[in-house]
Scaffold this motif. Structure first.
Motif, PDB file in Angstrom:
ATOM      1  N   ARG A 161      30.051  97.582  42.805  1.00 19.11           N
ATOM      2  CA  ARG A 161      29.018  96.634  43.194  1.00 19.11           C
ATOM      3  C   ARG A 161      29.293  96.428  44.747  1.00 19.11           C
ATOM      4  O   ARG A 161      30.340  95.996  45.272  1.00 19.11           O
ATOM      5  CB  ARG A 161      29.369  95.391  42.071  1.00 19.11           C
ATOM      6  N   THR A 172      31.067  91.382  36.687  1.00 19.14           N
ATOM      7  CA  THR A 172      31.007  92.833  37.065  1.00 19.14           C
ATOM      8  C   THR A 172      31.444  93.158  38.254  1.00 19.14           C
ATOM      9  O   THR A 172      31.010  92.482  39.287  1.00 19.14           O
ATOM     10  CB  THR A 172      29.321  92.856  36.835  1.00 19.14           C
ATOM     11  N   TYR A 174      31.498  97.138  38.578  1.00 17.93           N
ATOM     12  CA  TYR A 174      30.891  98.448  39.019  1.00 17.93           C
ATOM     13  C   TYR A 174      29.333  98.509  38.391  1.00 17.93           C
ATOM     14  O   TYR A 174      28.963  97.807  37.379  1.00 17.93           O
ATOM     15  CB  TYR A 174      31.582  99.515  38.194  1.00 17.93           C
ATOM     16  N   VAL A 175      28.649  99.204  39.036  1.00 11.22           N
ATOM     17  CA  VAL A 175      27.128  99.340  38.525  1.00 11.22           C
ATOM     18  C   VAL A 175      26.849 100.956  38.411  1.00 11.22           C
ATOM     19  O   VAL A 175      27.537 101.714  38.861  1.00 11.22           O
ATOM     20  CB  VAL A 175      26.144  98.506  39.706  1.00 11.22           C
ATOM     21  N   THR A 254      18.282 101.100  35.157  1.00 10.49           N
ATOM     22  CA  THR A 254      19.454 100.270  34.766  1.00 10.49           C
ATOM     23  C   THR A 254      19.491  99.982  33.407  1.00 10.49           C
ATOM     24  O   THR A 254      18.484  99.728  32.570  1.00 10.49           O
ATOM     25  CB  THR A 254      19.763  99.089  35.576  1.00 10.49           C
TER      26      THR A 254
END
Length: 509
Positions: A161, A172, A174-175, A254
């Protein structure tokens, strides 16, 4: 008119009268065999009298009609070889299969026909020779397919991220990658091969399932436990989730984790469908289906009401408190989830003894523990126990019906070259183009001897009983003498009948 009367006779409760009248009407039929016979004329539902007897579970009429169709090939001592006509029974060349009609009907009496000759022998032949090997291969292929899909999900394209955290509770790191960044390395190309296999498998599942839905009907196809109704819903939903994930990946949208998670759960739950091919596991899947779609569905409505009410109360109580000290109820969705965990006793009541708890929390939690844990969970256990007791008497019967349904399903979907026709062509024995199943019956001579001995014992006991009644009528004025005579009579009767019975056994030996 004759055909209509035959259909009416199949539905008659007096089976003996129906069989005699059936034979009488057929004696006036000019075309007793062939396409012109009134026995082969279907009704408005496409059922001949033979198929109607199976759907209605009329075992007496079914056995009577099968006796008319059998041909004794040879007989030697206790062994007899019989050829049974498979017309309307074998599903190989039938659009509306007799076996499929039996397993799809809701009448339990119809499933008893699966234990009768020659249906039992035909199903056993099909399942042992072709059904079980094909079904085991299909189960192994599906498990490998799910392993491939799982690996593609585990190693899905992610990147660190880049943005900063805007909330202290944001965890969070990671994306999801964009489409242009997802397939650049050798590992990405290897994952692409697995993803193509997954998408092709989902398309094949839909191609195989949709024609059966249109042919049988959605209500019947999804509503029958024997036909695998719940598992058909699961596998179709799984295929749809795969296609949704593919569209989200191609459009770089996403949130693909949502349909991907549903697909993983549904795909692996569908593995239980293949347990019906094994006698050890098949009956348990039936029990699970009955409990989920019977007791659990009704219980979930009550559980939802209780959770909704108490979760709202907990959220209101902790709405003014610091969420860092008691974060289980910091917002409404989290309150619902925490209350659900409390309902199933997964976690204990959240409490932080370093701070003061609201007084109403103790009161509400006390009521929640009494209603949820002590009352409703024990109610669910009692309901499941009652369902287990009811289904235990017929689970083996339902499993055999599931085996028949699976055999018919494989026979329809596999090419003809992989599933040759069962039985013997009648031309080999001069019986025309019909196909027959050869069954060997063995008559046990000892069984007939024992029946003859039993009849001898019964006849002797009946004679002694009649003589005893005459003596009792003579001496019935005196109660004491009547009891003594009855006692002596019973002893002499048992002694005499036993003595004469053993004499018969010794003489025959």
């Amino acid at each position: 008119v004759g055909n209509t009367v035959l259909h009416i006779l199949v539905l008659q409760p007096n089976k003996t009268f129906a069989c005699h009248m059936y034979s009488l009407i057929l004696s006036y039929d000019r075309n007793k065999e062939g396409p012109g016979s009134i026995e082969l004329i279907p009704n408005n539902e496409g059922l001949t009298p033979f198929k109607l007897a199976g759907v209605e579970g009329n075992t007496v009429m079914f056995q009577y009609l099968m006796q008319k169709r059998k041909h004794i090939l040879w007989s030697f001592g206790p062994l007899t070889t019989v050829l049974y006509d498979l017309t309307e029974i074998d599903s190989w060349a039938e659009d509306q299969s007799f076996l499929e009609l039996i397993v799809s009907t809701k009448k339990r009496e119809a499933r008893q026909i699966l234990d009768l000759t020659p249906v039992k022998e035909l199903v056993s032949l099909k399942w042992n020779m072709y059904g079980r090997p094909y079904f085991c291969f299909l189960a192994l292929f599906y498990i490998l397919y799910m392993v491939c899909f799982t690996m593609c999900c585990v190693y899905r394209p992610l990147k660190p991220r880049a943005g900063n955290k805007t909330n202290s509770r944001d965890n969070t790191v990671y994306v999801q990658k964009m489409l242009q960044e997802s397939y650049m390395t050798y590992e990405d190309e290897l994952r692409l091969v697995g993803e193509l296999i997954t998408v092709i498998g989902a398309v094949v599942i839909l191609i195989l399932e949709i024609p059966d839905i249109l042919r049988v009907g959605a209500a019947k196809y999804f509503g029958q436990t024997i036909l695998g109704g719940p598992f058909h819903i699961i596998v179709i939903t799984y295929a749809c989730m795969i296609l949704v994930t593919m569209v989200m990946r191609l459009t770089s949208t996403t949130g693909e984790v949502v349909p991907m998670s549903f697909a993983l759960v549904l795909g692996w739950c569908n593995v239980m469908y293949f347990a019906r091919g094994f006698q050890m596991l098949g009956p348990f899947t039936i029990m699970i289906q009955k409990m989920i779609f019977g007791d659990l569905m009704r219980f979930c409505w009550l559980m939802a009401v209780v959770i909704l009410g108490f979760a709202s109360a907990f959220y209101i109580i902790f709405q003014t408190e610091n969420p860092e000290n008691l974060g289980q109820f910091y917002n409404y969705p989290m309150s619902l989830f925490t209350t659900f965990e409390l309902f199933l006793t997964i976690i204990d009541g959240p409490a932080n003894y370093d701070v003061d708890l609201p007084f109403m929390y103790s009161v509400v939690y006390f009521a929640f523990a009494i209603i949820a844990t002590l009352l409703m969970l024990n109610l669910l256990i009692a309901m499941m126990g009652d369902t287990h007791w009811r289904v235990a008497h017929e689970r083996d019967e339902l499993w055999r019906a599931q085996v028949v349904a699976t055999t018919v399903m494989l026979e329809r979907k596999l090419p003809r070259c992989l599933w040759p026709r069962s039985g013997i062509c009648g031309r080999e024995y001069g019986l025309g183009d019909r196909w027959y199943l050869r069954v060997e019956d063995r008559v046990d001579p000892n069984k007939h001897k024992m029946m003859r001995y039993t009849e001898a014992f019964k006849a002797q006991d009946r004679d002694n009983y009649e003589k005893g009644l005459e003596k009792l009528e003579i001496n019935r004025n005196i109660l004491y003498k009547k009891e003594l005579s009855a006692l002596s009579l019973s002893r002499s009767t048992s002694r005499t009948s036993s003595h004469r019975g053993w004499e018969i056994l010794r003489r025959n030996t």
